[in-house]
Design a protein around this motif. Structure first.
Motif, PDB file in Angstrom:
ATOM      1  N   GLN A 118      22.133 -35.922  49.100  1.00 21.84           N
ATOM      2  CA  GLN A 118      22.360 -37.469  49.100  1.00 21.84           C
ATOM      3  C   GLN A 118      21.276 -38.265  49.753  1.00 21.84           C
ATOM      4  O   GLN A 118      21.036 -39.195  49.171  1.00 21.84           O
ATOM      5  CB  GLN A 118      23.734 -37.807  49.499  1.00 21.84           C
ATOM      6  N   SER A 119      20.759 -37.816  50.756  1.00 26.85           N
ATOM      7  CA  SER A 119      19.547 -38.512  51.456  1.00 26.85           C
ATOM      8  C   SER A 119      18.529 -38.884  50.492  1.00 26.85           C
ATOM      9  O   SER A 119      17.681 -39.678  50.739  1.00 26.85           O
ATOM     10  CB  SER A 119      19.458 -37.716  52.900  1.00 26.85           C
ATOM     11  N   SER A 120      18.192 -37.996  49.630  1.00 25.12           N
ATOM     12  CA  SER A 120      17.178 -38.076  48.652  1.00 25.12           C
ATOM     13  C   SER A 120      17.411 -39.120  47.664  1.00 25.12           C
ATOM     14  O   SER A 120      16.581 -39.759  47.166  1.00 25.12           O
ATOM     15  CB  SER A 120      16.880 -36.664  47.952  1.00 25.12           C
ATOM     16  N   LEU A 121      18.650 -39.426  47.432  1.00 20.44           N
ATOM     17  CA  LEU A 121      19.010 -40.517  46.551  1.00 20.44           C
ATOM     18  C   LEU A 121      19.143 -41.777  47.350  1.00 20.44           C
ATOM     19  O   LEU A 121      18.620 -42.738  46.640  1.00 20.44           O
ATOM     20  CB  LEU A 121      20.260 -40.121  45.872  1.00 20.44           C
ATOM     21  N   TYR A 174      25.817 -33.623  49.643  1.00 21.67           N
ATOM     22  CA  TYR A 174      25.070 -33.298  48.400  1.00 21.67           C
ATOM     23  C   TYR A 174      25.791 -34.224  47.272  1.00 21.67           C
ATOM     24  O   TYR A 174      26.883 -34.751  47.358  1.00 21.67           O
ATOM     25  CB  TYR A 174      25.109 -31.822  48.241  1.00 21.67           C
ATOM     26  N   ALA A 175      24.955 -33.978  46.143  1.00 15.98           N
ATOM     27  CA  ALA A 175      25.609 -34.910  45.035  1.00 15.98           C
ATOM     28  C   ALA A 175      25.022 -33.834  43.806  1.00 15.98           C
ATOM     29  O   ALA A 175      23.897 -33.286  43.591  1.00 15.98           O
ATOM     30  CB  ALA A 175      24.869 -36.208  44.666  1.00 15.98           C
ATOM     31  N   HIS A 176      25.914 -33.469  42.669  1.00 22.09           N
ATOM     32  CA  HIS A 176      25.546 -32.891  41.614  1.00 22.09           C
ATOM     33  C   HIS A 176      25.355 -33.927  40.674  1.00 22.09           C
ATOM     34  O   HIS A 176      26.028 -34.980  40.263  1.00 22.09           O
ATOM     35  CB  HIS A 176      26.839 -32.367  41.196  1.00 22.09           C
ATOM     36  N   SER A 234      15.173 -43.449  48.538  1.00 23.37           N
ATOM     37  CA  SER A 234      14.691 -44.207  47.413  1.00 23.37           C
ATOM     38  C   SER A 234      13.053 -43.840  47.293  1.00 23.37           C
ATOM     39  O   SER A 234      12.339 -44.423  46.781  1.00 23.37           O
ATOM     40  CB  SER A 234      15.081 -45.568  47.149  1.00 23.37           C
ATOM     41  N   SER A 235      12.587 -42.655  47.678  1.00 26.66           N
ATOM     42  CA  SER A 235      11.520 -42.277  47.911  1.00 26.66           C
ATOM     43  C   SER A 235      11.241 -41.304  46.514  1.00 26.66           C
ATOM     44  O   SER A 235      10.253 -41.281  45.959  1.00 26.66           O
ATOM     45  CB  SER A 235      10.942 -41.510  49.022  1.00 26.66           C
ATOM     46  N   GLN A 236      12.331 -40.410  46.337  1.00 25.30           N
ATOM     47  CA  GLN A 236      12.159 -39.569  45.324  1.00 25.30           C
ATOM     48  C   GLN A 236      12.990 -40.305  43.922  1.00 25.30           C
ATOM     49  O   GLN A 236      12.618 -39.864  42.898  1.00 25.30           O
ATOM     50  CB  GLN A 236      12.704 -38.203  45.383  1.00 25.30           C
ATOM     51  N   TYR A 237      13.725 -41.105  44.206  1.00 28.18           N
ATOM     52  CA  TYR A 237      14.819 -41.371  43.055  1.00 28.18           C
ATOM     53  C   TYR A 237      15.015 -42.849  43.428  1.00 28.18           C
ATOM     54  O   TYR A 237      15.049 -43.462  44.357  1.00 28.18           O
ATOM     55  CB  TYR A 237      16.259 -40.726  43.094  1.00 28.18           C
ATOM     56  N   ILE A 238      15.002 -43.570  42.292  1.00 23.54           N
ATOM     57  CA  ILE A 238      15.458 -45.144  42.345  1.00 23.54           C
ATOM     58  C   ILE A 238      16.474 -45.386  41.553  1.00 23.54           C
ATOM     59  O   ILE A 238      16.846 -44.817  40.572  1.00 23.54           O
ATOM     60  CB  ILE A 238      14.199 -45.840  41.379  1.00 23.54           C
ATOM     61  N   ARG A 239      17.359 -46.133  42.199  1.00 23.08           N
ATOM     62  CA  ARG A 239      18.795 -46.153  41.795  1.00 23.08           C
ATOM     63  C   ARG A 239      18.824 -47.452  40.847  1.00 23.08           C
ATOM     64  O   ARG A 239      18.116 -48.350  40.901  1.00 23.08           O
ATOM     65  CB  ARG A 239      19.732 -46.674  42.898  1.00 23.08           C
ATOM     66  N   LEU A 240      19.533 -47.316  39.539  1.00 22.59           N
ATOM     67  CA  LEU A 240      19.547 -48.236  38.693  1.00 22.59           C
ATOM     68  C   LEU A 240      20.741 -49.251  38.879  1.00 22.59           C
ATOM     69  O   LEU A 240      21.591 -48.809  39.406  1.00 22.59           O
ATOM     70  CB  LEU A 240      19.534 -47.809  37.160  1.00 22.59           C
TER      71      LEU A 240
END
Length: 76
Positions: free
Chosen positions: A59-62, A42-44, A65-71
């Protein structure tokens, strides 16, 4: 030597920033990473614009990249 290194580094580390895939208005930053009691990593994360807004996500949701886009990383 980099021959087997992935072209895209999806590892979740403290300081990475993400945007929600459905909006450009909120930027989230990783405050810490840990393994839950269920063995899931997990990530806080916290909202950069309002640091009182915090949540815990897998962490898998980050990484997916379907829910979150890394900058891109900030320059040092």
């Amino acid at each position: 030597m980099g021959l087997f290194r992935s072209k895209k580094d999806n590892r979740v580390v403290v300081g990475n920033r993400y945007r929600s895939a459905d909006t450009n208005l909120i930027t989230w930053e990783v405050a810490s990473v840990f393994n839950g009691i269920d063995g899931t990593p997990y990530a806080h994360i916290f909202c950069v614009q309002d640091q009182s807004r915090r949540k815990t996500v897998a962490q898998s949701s980050l990484e997916a990249s379907s829910q979150y886009i890394r900058l891109p990383n900030k320059p040092a």
